[in-house]
Enzyme design. Structure first.
Site, PDB file in Angstrom:
ATOM      1  N   SER A 137       3.178  33.886   0.057  1.00  0.00           N
ATOM      2  CA  SER A 137       2.763  32.713   0.832  1.00  0.00           C
ATOM      3  C   SER A 137       1.559  33.076   1.690  1.00  0.00           C
ATOM      4  CB  SER A 137       3.908  32.229   1.722  1.00  0.00           C
ATOM      5  OG  SER A 137       4.010  33.070   2.858  1.00  0.00           O
ATOM      6  N   SER A 138       0.813  32.047   2.107  1.00  0.00           N
ATOM      7  CA  SER A 138      -0.371  32.309   2.930  1.00  0.00           C
ATOM      8  C   SER A 138       0.029  33.033   4.218  1.00  0.00           C
ATOM      9  CB  SER A 138      -1.089  30.994   3.248  1.00  0.00           C
ATOM     10  OG  SER A 138      -0.191  30.051   3.780  1.00  0.00           O
ATOM     11  N   GLU A 185      -0.486  30.741  10.760  1.00  0.00           N
ATOM     12  CA  GLU A 185      -0.454  29.305  11.092  1.00  0.00           C
ATOM     13  C   GLU A 185       0.926  28.878  11.616  1.00  0.00           C
ATOM     14  OE1 GLU A 185      -3.698  27.274   8.153  1.00  0.00           O
ATOM     15  OE2 GLU A 185      -1.814  27.839   7.201  1.00  0.00           O
ATOM     16  N   ASN A 244      -2.774  23.377   5.264  1.00  0.00           N
ATOM     17  CA  ASN A 244      -1.375  23.329   5.680  1.00  0.00           C
ATOM     18  C   ASN A 244      -1.271  22.958   7.157  1.00  0.00           C
ATOM     19  OD1 ASN A 244      -0.297  24.180   3.230  1.00  0.00           O
ATOM     20  ND2 ASN A 244      -0.298  26.347   3.800  1.00  0.00           N
ATOM     21  N   LYS A 249       4.452  18.052   2.626  1.00  0.00           N
ATOM     22  CA  LYS A 249       3.991  19.426   2.399  1.00  0.00           C
ATOM     23  C   LYS A 249       4.446  20.321   3.554  1.00  0.00           C
ATOM     24  CE  LYS A 249       1.757  22.945   0.646  1.00  0.00           C
ATOM     25  NZ  LYS A 249       0.356  23.269   0.627  1.00  0.00           N
ATOM     26  N   ALA A 290      -2.374  30.698  -4.197  1.00  0.00           N
ATOM     27  CA  ALA A 290      -3.395  31.683  -4.565  1.00  0.00           C
ATOM     28  C   ALA A 290      -3.291  32.893  -3.644  1.00  0.00           C
ATOM     29  CB  ALA A 290      -4.795  31.071  -4.447  1.00  0.00           C
TER      30      ALA A 290
HETATM   31  O1  KPL Z   1       1.250  26.312   0.711  1.00  0.00           O
HETATM   32  C1  KPL Z   1       1.710  27.367   0.380  1.00  0.00           C
HETATM   33  C2  KPL Z   1       1.342  28.534   1.221  1.00  0.00           C
HETATM   34  O2  KPL Z   1       1.518  29.682   0.819  1.00  0.00           O
HETATM   35  O3  KPL Z   1       0.828  28.291   2.315  1.00  0.00           O
HETATM   36  C3  KPL Z   1       2.717  27.462  -0.737  1.00  0.00           C
HETATM   37  C4  KPL Z   1       2.819  26.126  -1.444  1.00  0.00           C
HETATM   38  C5  KPL Z   1       4.043  27.847  -0.142  1.00  0.00           C
HETATM   39  C6  KPL Z   1       2.309  28.415  -1.823  1.00  0.00           C
HETATM   40  O4  KPL Z   1       2.414  29.749  -1.490  1.00  0.00           O
END
Ligand code: KPL
Length: 311
Positions: A256-257, A269, A104, A186, A130
């Site tokens: 989310s991450s 991040e 990301n 993204k 995940a």
């Molecule tokens: O990229 C993601 C993240 O959590 O960083 C998403 C697509 C939002 C999935 O949780």
């Protein structure tokens, strides 16, 4: 294909696990000792999409020099660690190694190219979600596309074969000839979801339940699009807010991450997601007040771990 996954958090472990299940030789590389030990002792446990199972035959190391050279280094470390992790990963780079980032945020490609020649680096995005449940345990909490592309937009045999490798592991995979536009696309999704979930504590899908969250998501995504447009970036979608919301719903069960980072007391991040929009907006004279507020709230949160809401 021998794949070294650099960064064995939730997403790195997910990709490593799926690629190993499909018969690729996979080694996870991470400084997190508990994760390395758990995977080496009992494999990787995956639940969620695809059902509950344990993936064996996957190796983990904490020092890249123990991994040997790889055909592919798949980079999944936090964007804040990209350059240092890639320097540490140099022992895995052989004469024909490709480095792929599916991370990301903005700036990963540039950080990788500062360490390895640019012609080794390819980029892309993932729509999967995940959650890390503990050492050696993840939940596959949302399914999406994996898209890869050459930095120069060429539809090379190398990116075609990477897409085929991901497809062979049961993922929907495509090649993009507009990888910078893809990364920005993204980015608009992460701009809309990550900070909002990090400050509210909501899982992705719950954002759709609140008009207040929807309004903030729309405003943050619109600001990112104004910046992208002024920079001449060609986004891959026509309706960025609707797209971000559809990803939130598709990964609805996921934290989310950024929320996972907050809950674990880690640095997030934020600087390369909403913070990057504020920074780019400032350079271009484009106001980004909603992203500035989201950035500052997350920055405060990550500097005050352990402080209670006490009077
Ligand atoms: O990229 C993601 C993240 O959590 O960083 C998403 C697509 C939002 C999935 O949780």
């Amino acid at each position: 294909m021998k794949v070294a996954v650099l960064g064995a958090g939730a997403m790195g472990s997910l990709y490593g696990g799926l690629l190993a299940e499909a018969g690729n030789e996979v080694v996870l590389v991470d400084v997190w000792r508990d994760q390395v030990d758990a995977v080496n002792a009992s494999g990787l446990s995956i639940e969620g999409a695809g059902g509950e199972r344990r993936v064996r035959g996957i190796r983990a190391v904490s020092d890249a020099s123990e991994a040997g050279t790889a055909d592919l280094i798949l980079v999944f470390v936090k964007a804040t660690a990209t350059e240092g992790a890639m320097r540490g990963a140099l022992p895995m780079v052989g004469g024909a190694t490709t480095v792929l980032t599916l991370q990301n945020g903005l700036g990963n490609v540039e950080k990788l190219c500062a360490v390895v020649p640019a012609d080794r680096v390819v980029a892309g995005t993932t729509g999967h979600g995940a959650t890390l449940l503990g050492p050696g345990r993840i939940r596959h909490a949302g399914v999406g596309d994996t898209i890869v592309g050459e930095l120069d937009g060429n539809r090379s045999a190398r990116v075609e074969s990477l897409a085929a490798m991901f497809a062979g592991a049961g993922m929907t995979a495509q090649v993009s000839t507009n990888v910078i536009g893809l990364i920005w696309t993204k980015l608009t999704v992460n701009v809309g979801i990550n900070a909002l979930t990090a400050v509210t504590g909501l899982k992705n899908g719950r954002l759709a339940s609140f008009p207040e969250a929807e309004a903030l998501m729309r405003a943050a995504v619109d600001e990112a699009c104004s910046v992208a447009r002024r920079k001449g970036i060609q986004l891959e979608i026509d309706s960025p807010f609707e797209h971000a919301m559809s990803v939130a719903v598709k990964t609805g069960a996921n934290r989310s991450s950024m929320l996972q980072d907050i809950l674990a007391g880690r640095q997030t991040e934020i600087a390369v997601i909403n913070g990057a929009i504020v920074e780019e907006g400032e350079k271009l004279g484009i106001p980004t007040p909603v992203n500035a507020v989201l950035t500052n709230l997350v920055l405060i949160r990550q500097q005050t771990y352990g402080e209670a809401f006490a009077v």
